[in-house]
Design a protein around this motif. Sequence first.
Motif, mmCIF file in Angstrom:
data_model
loop_
_atom_site.group_PDB
_atom_site.id
_atom_site.type_symbol
_atom_site.label_atom_id
_atom_site.label_comp_id
_atom_site.label_asym_id
_atom_site.label_seq_id
_atom_site.Cartn_x
_atom_site.Cartn_y
_atom_site.Cartn_z
ATOM 1 N N ASP A 43 0.700 -1.205 -0.122
ATOM 2 C CA ASP A 43 0.313 -0.138 0.064
ATOM 3 C C ASP A 43 0.720 1.005 -0.141
ATOM 4 O O ASP A 43 -0.195 2.216 -0.234
ATOM 5 N N ASP A 44 2.340 1.137 0.410
ATOM 6 C CA ASP A 44 2.581 2.200 0.513
ATOM 7 C C ASP A 44 3.823 2.652 -0.847
ATOM 8 O O ASP A 44 4.480 3.413 -0.786
ATOM 9 N N ARG A 45 3.597 1.759 -1.176
ATOM 10 C CA ARG A 45 4.126 1.814 -2.348
ATOM 11 C C ARG A 45 3.341 1.527 -4.012
ATOM 12 O O ARG A 45 3.382 0.598 -5.050
ATOM 13 N N PRO A 46 2.070 2.603 -4.126
ATOM 14 C CA PRO A 46 1.562 2.906 -5.274
ATOM 15 C C PRO A 46 2.129 2.799 -7.368
ATOM 16 O O PRO A 46 3.218 3.668 -6.652
ATOM 17 N N PRO A 47 1.639 2.083 -7.956
ATOM 18 C CA PRO A 47 2.281 2.367 -9.178
ATOM 19 C C PRO A 47 1.813 3.650 -9.914
ATOM 20 O O PRO A 47 0.975 4.017 -9.642
ATOM 21 N N ASP A 48 3.162 4.274 -10.894
ATOM 22 C CA ASP A 48 3.042 5.907 -10.878
ATOM 23 C C ASP A 48 1.854 5.712 -12.833
ATOM 24 O O ASP A 48 1.350 6.213 -13.360
ATOM 25 N N ALA A 49 2.738 4.400 -13.355
ATOM 26 C CA ALA A 49 1.412 4.404 -14.314
ATOM 27 C C ALA A 49 2.024 2.460 -14.279
ATOM 28 O O ALA A 49 2.925 1.689 -14.028
ATOM 29 N N VAL A 50 0.747 2.058 -14.990
ATOM 30 C CA VAL A 50 0.716 -0.198 -15.670
ATOM 31 C C VAL A 50 -0.074 0.383 -16.710
ATOM 32 O O VAL A 50 -0.695 0.854 -17.046
ATOM 33 N N VAL A 51 1.387 -0.308 -17.101
ATOM 34 C CA VAL A 51 0.982 -1.167 -18.405
ATOM 35 C C VAL A 51 1.090 -2.745 -18.347
ATOM 36 O O VAL A 51 1.477 -3.349 -17.740
ATOM 37 N N SER A 70 -9.331 1.361 -9.803
ATOM 38 C CA SER A 70 -10.508 1.282 -8.329
ATOM 39 C C SER A 70 -9.383 1.164 -7.749
ATOM 40 O O SER A 70 -9.498 2.235 -6.454
ATOM 41 N N ARG A 71 -7.918 0.564 -8.107
ATOM 42 C CA ARG A 71 -7.364 0.710 -6.508
ATOM 43 C C ARG A 71 -6.354 1.559 -6.184
ATOM 44 O O ARG A 71 -5.934 2.790 -5.543
ATOM 45 N N TYR A 72 -5.458 2.216 -7.763
ATOM 46 C CA TYR A 72 -4.419 2.754 -7.728
ATOM 47 C C TYR A 72 -5.482 4.485 -8.558
ATOM 48 O O TYR A 72 -4.796 4.439 -9.730
ATOM 49 N N PRO A 73 -6.490 5.155 -8.009
ATOM 50 C CA PRO A 73 -7.280 5.987 -9.029
ATOM 51 C C PRO A 73 -6.146 7.000 -9.786
ATOM 52 O O PRO A 73 -6.622 7.652 -11.193
ATOM 53 N N GLU A 74 -4.811 7.547 -9.619
ATOM 54 C CA GLU A 74 -4.059 8.461 -10.242
ATOM 55 C C GLU A 74 -2.979 7.555 -10.759
ATOM 56 O O GLU A 74 -2.710 8.416 -11.427
ATOM 57 N N ALA A 75 -3.125 6.711 -10.574
ATOM 58 C CA ALA A 75 -2.417 5.943 -11.827
ATOM 59 C C ALA A 75 -2.503 6.055 -13.323
ATOM 60 O O ALA A 75 -3.985 6.011 -13.614
ATOM 61 N N VAL A 76 -1.024 6.331 -14.176
ATOM 62 C CA VAL A 76 -1.691 6.137 -15.713
ATOM 63 C C VAL A 76 -1.911 5.155 -16.237
ATOM 64 O O VAL A 76 -1.359 3.977 -16.171
ATOM 65 N N ASN A 125 -2.764 19.117 -8.513
ATOM 66 C CA ASN A 125 -4.183 18.802 -7.689
ATOM 67 C C ASN A 125 -4.867 17.699 -7.550
ATOM 68 O O ASN A 125 -5.418 17.219 -8.501
ATOM 69 N N GLU A 126 -4.037 17.525 -6.356
ATOM 70 C CA GLU A 126 -4.101 15.657 -5.901
ATOM 71 C C GLU A 126 -6.315 15.565 -6.017
ATOM 72 O O GLU A 126 -6.682 14.265 -6.544
ATOM 73 N N SER A 127 -7.288 16.441 -5.521
ATOM 74 C CA SER A 127 -8.967 15.302 -5.737
ATOM 75 C C SER A 127 -9.434 16.040 -7.370
ATOM 76 O O SER A 127 -9.977 15.124 -7.784
ATOM 77 N N LEU A 128 -8.263 16.906 -8.162
ATOM 78 C CA LEU A 128 -8.836 17.352 -9.378
ATOM 79 C C LEU A 128 -8.054 15.166 -10.131
ATOM 80 O O LEU A 128 -9.034 15.128 -10.448
#
Length: 371
Positions: A43-51, A70-76, A125-128
Amino acid sequence: MFILIVGGKGARAVEFEQALADFGLDWDVQWQPDPEAVMALPDDRPPDAVVAERDLQGVSGPDVLARVRSRYPEAVRILLLDEGDGSGVEQVLESAHRLLRKPLDAGELIEAVESVIELRELLDNESLKEAIGKVGALPPPPRLYIEMTQLLGDPDTTTADVAEVLSQDPAIAAKVLRLCNSAYFSAGRVITDMRTAVTRLGLQTIQRLVLAAEAYSGAGGVNGIDRDAMQERALRTSRLAARLLGGPSAELAATAGLLAEVGMLLPDVRIPGRVAEEAAAGDGQGPHYAEAGAYLLGLWGLPMPIVEAVASHHQPGRMRMSGFWVAGAVHVASALAGGTEVDETYLRSVGMLDKLPRWRAMAEEQLAEAA
């Protein structure tokens, strides 16, 4: 930057890692053949991008990316497709932000990920990011527009080639022909075939009409927006922005002007001022439509000057670049086309306030021509 690539490592892995070294990028890239392992990350290391590849062991790539959303909404989220595999693309775009071709090309992936880094610096903007990441049915990337962009990059492309590509999608072709015959582009003679439209209007204008047809397609309107009126306003803004800026950047301004309000089509965005009187725009707690639209365009892969102009067109004074460029032209064009206030303080700061009366006259002339 933590990049997770789901699927077989393949022969291009060494090339990709070498490219990272050549670019001096200190990225942590992990290749994971087991799609189930994606959900078991700490949980402390979410991916920045998933291919993810489209076809994985026992599960589809779009399904994996949907779970990532669903789990990492900010990941590309990036989906890899085999060459020529365009079937069902409309369905997979709900889970993927970007599509890349197999075999994995290091340069394309680096460019895709870095463009999102730039975008996050612009729209930090984190909320965005969280709000956009959780939207399931984002408007899909404009497939024909992207295909035309690639086609026009070939110096041997002819008007017949472009007309043939457009004719493969009868719905878009019909809408483009309707736009060609609108008051903004018609020269008095009705255009009934795509090749004549391409010849008369030119490749760049046709490319923008395709973008308008795709970006504003769909039945009904989110947030109570009248899509037809919105599209007409976008076309006026596009043409005026190109005239205001002129020179080699006119096409950038035209495209940015066309897309300035596309964020209004996203759910739960904040639409202040003029539009708030026309539509029920939520409780005012969501992201501003301009920033939400810019974030979406960045995920689609449009050039950063366009993304930045869309994000800042309502507040041009906050953009990072100094002077009057794409964002400034789009701000003025959008305000004059939509009947909102021009930021005269900004124009004074960039030494362009004295041109405002002439620009107002141009906008009125354009409106008269359309009428």
